[in-house]
Motif scaffolding. Structure first.
Motif, short mmCIF file in Angstrom:
data_model
loop_
_atom_site.label_atom_id
_atom_site.label_comp_id
_atom_site.label_asym_id
_atom_site.label_seq_id
_atom_site.Cartn_x
_atom_site.Cartn_y
_atom_site.Cartn_z
N PHE A 173 0.83 -1.19 0.00
CA PHE A 173 0.00 0.00 0.00
C PHE A 173 0.87 1.25 0.00
CE2 PHE A 173 -2.31 3.44 2.04
CZ PHE A 173 -3.55 3.40 1.43
N SER A 174 1.88 1.28 0.86
CA SER A 174 2.75 2.46 0.96
C SER A 174 3.53 2.71 -0.31
CB SER A 174 3.71 2.29 2.14
OG SER A 174 3.01 2.20 3.36
N VAL A 175 4.01 1.63 -0.94
CA VAL A 175 4.74 1.76 -2.21
C VAL A 175 3.85 2.40 -3.27
CG1 VAL A 175 5.67 0.44 -4.14
CG2 VAL A 175 6.39 -0.09 -1.81
N LEU A 176 2.62 1.92 -3.37
CA LEU A 176 1.70 2.46 -4.37
C LEU A 176 1.31 3.90 -4.02
CD1 LEU A 176 -0.52 -0.69 -4.89
CD2 LEU A 176 1.07 0.29 -6.54
N GLU A 177 1.18 4.19 -2.75
CA GLU A 177 0.83 5.54 -2.34
C GLU A 177 1.92 6.53 -2.76
OE1 GLU A 177 -1.68 7.12 1.44
OE2 GLU A 177 0.23 6.15 1.92
N MET A 178 3.17 6.09 -2.73
CA MET A 178 4.27 6.96 -3.17
C MET A 178 4.14 7.34 -4.64
SD MET A 178 7.55 5.06 -1.44
CE MET A 178 7.53 4.57 0.30
#
Length: 309
Positions: A173-178
């Motif tokens: 999730f965090s990777v995609l949010e970046m």
């Protein structure tokens, strides 16, 4: 919801999306690219069915245990689908579709009432792990998705990135949010799928009931393209070109799109122009598939009643 039904919905969404004609700038039933053809997309859509059913089964098994949703293994399921697709076709035909449909399938397996589907998708995404992120990176590299995930920090092409994901406990999730500020697929997956649920699905369902499947597919594609400049075009040719393509799509919609004779004629010309100039609204196609998927999930009660007869 029955995992077998969900897996079939994923296959149906994939093959209906590519079959839409004339879906401008994309492969469809009368148009191929030089490096991939209509049949490649049909093979890809069928190939992912078993893994999508597996995602739904995992969702079903964990439906009463939200604290264990990280055990779904979303990244591994995406990787499995990409590997299976790679066995059947030579090029990346469906990475974006796989990324969208996998969490939908897992969430659908958890519910009987689809009112909870959207929030469950979001919670599943939030519950992903660093290993999910590592598996997603591997999937992107296998699919050779040009431009996806290329960034200064945590670049998918960098050997050090996967170790950093683990060391710094960075989940999928965090990777995609970046990436969500410049990549609409990433935004979709980290913001409760606004294009799929707010634009695509309700339109597809309405047009399908009034005009049929092909008209619904193409009109949904055109509407999404008109409202959301395509990330793939933006990545290759810049934001101004993507906005120009969206503006053209909007002008065709104002003439009725595929639902009128004039709009249909303009649509065919638009398709020719995009193909001539190498402009492929690939992200729009992915959103069209996820929209179709949600529409077919909503036919579950009809499906149940027919198999019980």
């Amino acid at each position: 919801m029955d995992p077998v039904f969900i897996g079939k919905c994923a296959q149906i969404a994939s093959v209906l999306e590519v079959s839409g004609h004339p879906k401008p700038g994309n492969v469809h039933r009368t148009q191929n690219f030089s490096d991939m053809v209509f049949e490649d997309f049909l093979l890809s859509g069928i190939a992912i069915g078993k893994t999508m059913e597996k995602a739904a089964t995992k969702g079903f098994d964990l439906r009463q245990s939200p604290e264990k949703w990280q055990e779904i293994g979303l990244g591994n399921l995406i990787l499995e689908s990409v590997i299976e697709t790679d066995r059947w076709v030579a090029n990346n035909t469906n990475l974006g579709i796989i990324m969208l449909l996998t969490p939908i399938c897992a969430a659908a397996g958890m519910v009987e009432n689809l009112s909870d589907l959207r929030s469950n998708i979001n919670q599943i995404m939030i519950s992903t792990t660093p290993q999910d992120a590592v598996n997603l990176y591997q999937a992107i590299n296998i699919a050779d998705a040009g431009g996806m995930g290329e960034q200064e920090d945590l670049d998918v092409s960098s050997d050090s990135s996967t170790q950093k994901l683990r060391d710094e406990d960075i989940n999928m999730f965090s990777v995609l949010e970046m990436s969500s500020s410049w990549d609409d697929l990433s935004y979709e997956l980290t913001h409760q799928m606004p294009v799929t649920f707010d634009i695509g699905f309700p339109l597809f369902a309405k047009i399908k009931s009034e005009h049929g499947i092909n008209e619904a597919t193409v009109q949904t594609f055109l509407t999404i393209l008109a409202e959301v400049p395509d990330t793939l075009i933006s990545r290759k040719y810049g934001k101004d070109k993507a906005r120009e393509v969206s503006s053209h799509a909007k002008s065709i919609l104002e003439e009725g799109g595929i639902l009128t004779k004039k709009g249909h004629h303009l649509l065919e010309k638009f398709d020719h122009e995009l193909m001539k100039n190498g402009l492929n609204p690939g992200t729009t196609a992915d959103f069209t598939a996820s929209s179709i998927m949600i529409a077919y999930l909503h036919s579950y009660n009809d499906y149940k009643s027919k198999i019980s007869e």
